[in-house]
Design an enzyme around this catalytic site. Structure first.
Site, PDB file in Angstrom:
ATOM      1  N   ALA A  92     -17.744  43.031  24.255  1.00  0.00           N
ATOM      2  CA  ALA A  92     -18.427  43.111  22.964  1.00  0.00           C
ATOM      3  C   ALA A  92     -17.645  43.984  21.990  1.00  0.00           C
ATOM      4  O   ALA A  92     -17.519  43.654  20.796  1.00  0.00           O
ATOM      5  CB  ALA A  92     -19.836  43.652  23.150  1.00  0.00           C
ATOM      6  N   TYR A  93     -17.116  45.103  22.464  1.00  0.00           N
ATOM      7  CA  TYR A  93     -16.294  45.988  21.628  1.00  0.00           C
ATOM      8  C   TYR A  93     -15.048  45.257  21.137  1.00  0.00           C
ATOM      9  O   TYR A  93     -14.714  45.297  19.938  1.00  0.00           O
ATOM     10  CB  TYR A  93     -15.900  47.226  22.444  1.00  0.00           C
ATOM     11  CG  TYR A  93     -14.808  48.067  21.848  1.00  0.00           C
ATOM     12  CD1 TYR A  93     -15.080  48.955  20.813  1.00  0.00           C
ATOM     13  CD2 TYR A  93     -13.499  47.980  22.320  1.00  0.00           C
ATOM     14  CE1 TYR A  93     -14.070  49.732  20.256  1.00  0.00           C
ATOM     15  CE2 TYR A  93     -12.491  48.750  21.771  1.00  0.00           C
ATOM     16  CZ  TYR A  93     -12.778  49.621  20.739  1.00  0.00           C
ATOM     17  OH  TYR A  93     -11.776  50.387  20.190  1.00  0.00           O
ATOM     18  N   HIS A  94     -14.370  44.583  22.049  1.00  0.00           N
ATOM     19  CA  HIS A  94     -13.145  43.855  21.733  1.00  0.00           C
ATOM     20  C   HIS A  94     -13.420  42.773  20.690  1.00  0.00           C
ATOM     21  O   HIS A  94     -12.679  42.624  19.705  1.00  0.00           O
ATOM     22  CB  HIS A  94     -12.612  43.248  23.038  1.00  0.00           C
ATOM     23  CG  HIS A  94     -11.277  42.581  22.931  1.00  0.00           C
ATOM     24  ND1 HIS A  94     -11.141  41.247  22.612  1.00  0.00           N
ATOM     25  CD2 HIS A  94     -10.015  43.048  23.114  1.00  0.00           C
ATOM     26  CE1 HIS A  94      -9.862  40.917  22.619  1.00  0.00           C
ATOM     27  NE2 HIS A  94      -9.162  41.987  22.908  1.00  0.00           N
TER      28      HIS A  94
END
Length: 221
Positions: free
Chosen positions: A130-132
């Site tokens: 999700a961060y990526h």
């Protein structure tokens, strides 16, 4: 310069605020938590309490108006879930860009992350995925805008002292870099308009920061 920094209490942001203040510039730190005001003021910044997950474009534009540049150095941070990776790392970055456009501020620097253009291997932790994805989406959103943007994509961040020497290009081998040096790269980029339109990965290396930026910019410099 008057520079508005989103995520103003972050480790990179505080370092950048000290550098700007020491040079006689005017850093303005956007912070969500009123308890962080004293820290950013100690770093030489003006503090503005504003939650970028709740603020409107108009509220952010009111702070940004009259600035020479904005810097997005915010992040949901360790311990946050996938939902906040999207609302902060992507959503707040887009909000700052919307506000910059509304306020007539063209210069925008983004702190992103190394490797965001590459797909992650199967089995990667879902929160990191999700961060990526949020970082990639934020970068791509910014690239489509008619702003004078520069995207800095550092490797693994450390708190050790900076060396002032980096490996910096569109793509570099993965490695680590001191937050001190990331702040110095941001400052050097702010001072050099020819870095606009560049998305650059950076890790610790052997080349001084300004020559590294000049080499990466090529004919632009």
């Amino acid at each position: 310069m008057r520079v508005v920094i989103a995520g103003g209490h972050g480790k990179i942001a505080l370092r950048l605020e000290r550098l700007l203040s020491a040079d006689g510039d005017q850093p303005v730190a956007l912070v969500r938590n009123p308890d962080h005001v004293a820290d950013v003021e100690a770093a030489g910044a003006e503090a503005v309490v504003l939650d970028l997950e709740k603020a409107s474009v108009e509220e952010v534009a009111a702070v940004v108006r009259g600035a020479d540049a904005v810097v997005f150095a915010a992040g949901a941070g360790p311990g946050s879930g996938a939902a906040r990776k999207d609302t902060v790392d992507r959503g707040a970055a887009a909000l700052l860009a919307d506000a910059a456009e509304a306020a007539g501020v063209s210069r925008y620097l983004m702190v992103s992350a190394i490797g965001v253009e590459k797909d992650l291997p199967a089995g990667t932790d879902e929160v990191y995925v999700a961060y990526h994805q949020a970082k990639r989406a934020a970068d791509h959103d910014l690239m489509k805008r008619e702003l004078a943007w520069t995207i800095i994509r550092p490797g693994a961040l450390t708190d050790g002292p900076g060396t002032g020497r980096v490996a910096l290009d569109v793509e570099v081998e993965r490695g680590s870099i001191s937050r001190d040096d990331v702040a110095e790269v941001l400052l050097a980029s702010l001072r050099r308009p020819f870095t606009a339109g560049l998305a650059l990965e950076v890790v610790e290396g052997t080349v001084p920061i300004v020559p590294a930026l000049t080499d990466a910019a090529g004919d632009r410099s």
